[in-house]
Design a protein around this motif. Structure first.
Motif, PDB file in Angstrom:
ATOM      1  N   ASN A  13      48.180 121.858 124.869  1.00 16.31           N
ATOM      2  CA  ASN A  13      47.373 122.301 126.004  1.00 16.31           C
ATOM      3  C   ASN A  13      46.059 121.549 126.020  1.00 16.31           C
ATOM      4  O   ASN A  13      45.376 121.464 124.990  1.00 16.31           O
ATOM      5  N   LEU A  72      55.159 129.557 128.992  1.00 14.30           N
ATOM      6  CA  LEU A  72      55.907 128.324 129.186  1.00 14.30           C
ATOM      7  C   LEU A  72      57.115 128.590 130.073  1.00 14.30           C
ATOM      8  O   LEU A  72      57.682 129.686 130.062  1.00 14.30           O
ATOM      9  N   GLU A  96      53.454 124.403 130.963  1.00 20.15           N
ATOM     10  CA  GLU A  96      52.731 125.673 131.007  1.00 20.15           C
ATOM     11  C   GLU A  96      52.628 126.145 132.453  1.00 20.15           C
ATOM     12  O   GLU A  96      52.492 125.345 133.384  1.00 20.15           O
TER      13      GLU A  96
END
Length: 664
Positions: A4, A458, A417
């Motif tokens: 991320n 996710l 994501e």
């Protein structure tokens, strides 16, 4: 698992600020989205967070609406919850709105009670920008209180009377409550908090003269806007402290539209209030009924326990619509319930096995959405046996972006994501501006200055359209439908004086899932430490966050880079279970001539502990509502006897329960 871009503490970050005063932490390596001027040039993540903490004290709008502020926020023109409810109440004034075991109110009667209480709150000086605590058990008073607070213009903060006092005190102080609505004993003592007992007579001599007609904006402290707070829900926090999610009115119309689009409730339908108001699913139940003309059916907590109690309630109360998490669906027999009605699975992953059991004979849906998005954001259904179980499509007014580590759209079938945007987006986290800036970030694909919520979930987008959920990018878990940050449980453990190091893992699936903690003591003491720690945690955390089992160990396994090896701990937790895990398998012939001894053996198997004494409290030894249901089910399945689930709550020792077993 995708990395991320917002989680690397060594990366350089910018602080951006849009025209509405909202801020976003932004990786310096990525292009700055339109409408977000740079407020602080590239610096460390820690310094960027510290800057946001200094200059952005809160997420709630306080200033009166002006033409300038109205022009910068599309949400200002949206409909509020009081306006939506007022319209339905006027249209269906003579239809039943809420029904409890002892009370039934029409929409007209409910609206009268709501408006009178709202005027009482306005007279006390409450309005937009204020927060009001609600500590009221399930029932009509709880519904009236929530609607009255929002009708006055304030936002409500649910404070479950069953929560530990320390947790309630934190929530009340953190949210800056001035007023608490309650029935029965006051659950929390906070300096400066005014309490209003809804069960007591109104002390105002002019109370009877308060009109019951709808409250107009001119009678509020200032006009109610769609970007004002409707409610604050506290959720588990990874840093060890629960955080309040601030939900505005802006997403209410989209919520009602989504409910009509997929489920289409209306007059004659009967919606079960299953979820507690402490969770946003409880707000879904309320709005599913009261923004459609259906009847909201209220029960006590015991009547909705998963298993036979819930099944009997669904049948006896003639429920047509129920929103239930997978753990409740797993533990409850669908035979004869919700005939031709609707069941919505939400709060955790819905499995094909659940669809195969529950979809036949009724319409079944699968919903997805975190607390930060006004209850939900996508819906799938009606789902059918034999088909893949997706989380469906976004609600009206909302979008889901599947993005990679560079915030670029993922290809069909590629995991990324889930970033959530739309009318239902929360304002942020109460009194946590830096966390808000990290999770509600600038949106490169929306209108200039718009935000998106970084969910931590996710998933991927199928080429045919539906979205699929595949897991978490962090250490947040769903346990029996509850959202739990394992870091918060570990922080509570490590705050105990006798704990040097702690780690928490999850073992089991769906209804058998539970928390197992491993602790390294700070002293040589180990005898009795585990049970003592469970008692300390029970006084600080909600019951669903207290580990079912705590193991005292000399050391914790480490990975090659010096981090706790949680995979090894999870394997150890699963591999150290006693034979006959979860009480699912009979342990052989049982001598029922001594029912207390037999129950002790059975309870130990259900609780996954070596033994349980006759005077041990089932819940003190790691029990919870689902395990209570499983204990009662094991008595019925293995012994052909009956043990009421309610009895486990009312008399939780085996010595007390032994005399309550009856022939099936």
């Amino acid at each position: 698992m995708p990395a991320n871009p917002f989680e690397d503490p060594d990366e350089s970050y910018l602080v951006l600020c849009n025209g509405r005063g909202q801020r976003s932490l932004w990786p310096a390596r990525l292009p700055v989205p339109a409408g977000w001027p740079v407020e602080l040039p590239a610096t460390s993540r820690a310094r960027a967070r510290a800057h946001v903490e200094q200059v952005w004290p809160d997420v709630r709008p306080h200033a009166p609406a002006t033409s300038a502020t109205s022009a910068t926020s599309a949400a200002s023109a949206g409909e509020t919850l009081p306006a939506l409810f007022e319209r339905i109440a006027a249209k269906h004034a003579d239809l039943p709105a809420v029904e409890s075991a002892s009370t039934s109110l029409t929409y007209g009667q409910l609206a009268d009670l709501v408006n009178r209480l709202a005027r009482r709150l306005i007279a006390d000086g409450l309005g937009p920008g204020d927060l009001v605590g609600i500590s009221v058990p399930r029932g009509t008073d709880q519904v009236v209180a929530a609607l009255a607070v929002t009708t006055a213009g304030a936002g409500y903060v649910p404070l479950d009377p069953g929560y530990p006092t320390a947790l309630l005190r934190h929530m009340a102080a953190d949210s800056g409550l001035r007023t608490l609505l309650h029935t029965g004993p006051v659950p929390v003592d906070v300096t400066g908090l005014r309490t209003v007992d809804l069960a007591a007579p109104d002390p105002d001599p002019d109370a009877e003269d308060r009109p019951a007609v709808p409250v107009a904006d001119a009678q509020r402290r200032r006009p109610l806007r769609a970007d004002d707070t409707a409610y604050v829900i506290y959720t588990s926090g990874s840093a060890g402290t629960p955080k309040g999610v601030v939900i505005p009115h802006a997403g209410m119309a989209a919520l009602a539209e989504a409910q009509q689009h997929w489920i289409a409730p209306g007059p004659g339908d009967r919606v079960l209030q299953w979820a507690s108001f402490n969770f946003d699913a409880g707000f879904w139940d309320l709005t599913l009924a009261l923004l459609s003309g259906a009847t909201l059916v209220l029960t006590d907590d015991r009547a909705v326990l998963p298993g036979e109690e819930l099944r009997r309630t669904l049948i006896d109360r003639r429920i047509s619509h129920a929103v239930l998490p997978p753990v409740a669906l797993t533990a409850t027999d669908p035979d004869g319930v919700l005939p031709g009605g609707v069941v919505l699975s939400t709060g955790d992953s819905c499995t094909p096995a659940l669809v195969a059991r529950w979809a036949p004979g009724r319409r079944m849906f699968n919903g997805y959405g975190p607390t930060e998005m006004t209850v939900g954001v996508t819906m799938a259904g009606p789902v059918r046996p034999g088909e893949p179980v997706s989380i469906g499509e976004p609600w009206p007014g909302n979008e889901v972006r599947v993005l990679d580590v560079d915030l670029q759209p993922c290809q069909y079938g590629e995991e990324g994501e889930l970033y959530l945007v739309g009318e239902g987006e929360a304002l942020g986290y109460l009194n946590r501006p830096a966390l808000t800036a990290e999770r509600f970030v600038a949106d490169p694909y929306g209108a200039p200055g718009s935000r998106m919520y970084r969910s931590g979930d996710l998933g991927y987008l199928d080429k045919d359209g539906p979205l699929y959920f595949t897991g978490r990018a962090d250490r947040q878990v769903k346990l029996r439908g509850f959202r739990v940050e394992l870091g918060e449980v570990e922080a509570a453990l490590e705050s105990c004086a006798e704990v040097r190091l702690g780690a928490v893992v999850v073992t089991g699936e769906v209804d058998s899932a539970r928390l197992v903690a491993f602790v390294v003591p700070g002293t040589d003491r180990s005898e009795g430490l585990a049970e003592e720690l469970r008692g300390v945690l029970a006084a600080r955390l909600p019951a669903h966050m207290v580990p079912s089992r705590i193991e005292v160990v000399a050391t914790l396994p480490m990975t090659s880079n010096g981090k706790i090896d949680r995979r090894v701990l999870a394997e150890r937790a699963a591999g150290s279970l006693p034979a006959g895990e979860s009480g699912a398998s009979p342990a052989g012939p049982v001598d029922l001539s001594d029912p207390v001894a037999a129950l002790c053996a059975l309870a130990a198997r259900v609780l996954e502990v070596p033994e349980i004494a006759p005077d041990d409290n089932f819940f003190d030894r790691g029990g919870h509502s689902v395990l209570a249901v499983r204990l009662a089910k094991a008595v019925r399945d293995e012994w052909k006897m009956n043990l009421p689930v309610r009895a486990v709550f009312e008399r939780p020792t085996m010595a007390e329960l032994g005399g309550l077993i009856t022939p099936a």
